[in-house]
Design a protein around this motif. Sequence first.
Motif, short mmCIF file in Angstrom:
data_model
loop_
_atom_site.label_atom_id
_atom_site.label_comp_id
_atom_site.label_asym_id
_atom_site.label_seq_id
_atom_site.Cartn_x
_atom_site.Cartn_y
_atom_site.Cartn_z
N TYR A 142 50.51 -18.51 12.95
CA TYR A 142 51.56 -17.51 12.86
C TYR A 142 51.99 -17.11 14.27
O TYR A 142 51.16 -16.69 15.08
N HIS A 159 49.39 -11.41 5.76
CA HIS A 159 47.99 -11.19 6.10
C HIS A 159 47.33 -10.18 5.16
O HIS A 159 46.16 -10.34 4.78
N ARG A 205 46.59 -12.00 1.89
CA ARG A 205 45.42 -12.86 2.08
C ARG A 205 44.12 -12.04 2.09
O ARG A 205 43.11 -12.41 1.47
#
Length: 354
Positions: free
Chosen positions: A155, A170, A173
């Motif tokens: 990223y 993020h 995740r």
Amino acid sequence: MSHILVTGGAGFIGANFVLDWLRQEGADGIVNADKLTYAGNRKSLAAVEGDVRHIFSQTDICDAAAVTRLLESHRPRAVLHFAAESHVDRSIHGPVDFVQTNVVGTFTLLEAVLAYWRALDAPSRAAFRFLHVSTDEVFGSLCPADPPFSETSPYQPNSPYSASKAASDHMVRAYHHTYGLPVLTTNCSNNYGPFHFPEKLIPLMITSALAGKPLPVYGDGLNVRDWLYVGDHCAAIREVLARGRPGETYNVGGWNEKTNLEVVHALCDMLDALKPKASGSYRDQIVFVKDRPGHDRRYAIDASKLARELGWKPAETFETGLRKTVQWYLHNQDWVQDVLSGEYRHWVAKQYAA
């Protein structure tokens, strides 16, 4: 009737997904939660007004209590998260809205969904999915000879918009890794098609060309993007929701790398054929304007994982998708004129004044 919950379902990609989903035989109902900001448009959903399978709620995903009420009232088997501030130019002028919606909003939604998921019975918990729709812009910019972005690319976001989307990726995740929430993430390339808000490149060029206005192209026009017809994107999301592996990320691309100038030339040539001017070509309206700050040079998506694991490939070429898009705008001028509000006109005049 079972339901799925869609956030941002009155926006460009969200509305196309809602309409596409409800055209499928035996489809679940949809609870459609949208804040209706400048880019959300109930008129994009006119085809499903009165359809009992479509429940619309004007809801801000930052409102935890409202999101919780929707979850508890409708008991969806999945949540598909489209809601986002998505325009790079606007993020440069006003990044706070992007942090609020894309970061805080995604966090608020995840918290509500996690509590809802934990309270489900074991079979429902196992079947539940949270699908997060994101962008290739989180990966940053490629050099001309670099390979396309894969799901393992680092990223490197370069705009407030892409940074806010990276943060949301993020968070999604982390909620899988830490709490076990069964999430799926898709990162797509540049979408185009019907119901696209006309500040993005393709609808901006179509509407400006037809109005006889200049066609503003940033810098030298050689920035490269991969172009994905929105109907193909919707089909990919359906496949990921149905058969994707929880915790996995899937890139969705059209295998259509084009410079911005190539796109504008193709649009002008198509309009010349479909709605010719009294004299000259629409290409005569092209003007080059000062480049966007921090303008990423190239994006490209490797969508081979999606093809290999789930059998998805785009059905449209750039040419067939572009023709469908241009014809839609020509045949839906009432929708276009309704969107071209005073606020929008003022924004475009300010953005491209130079």
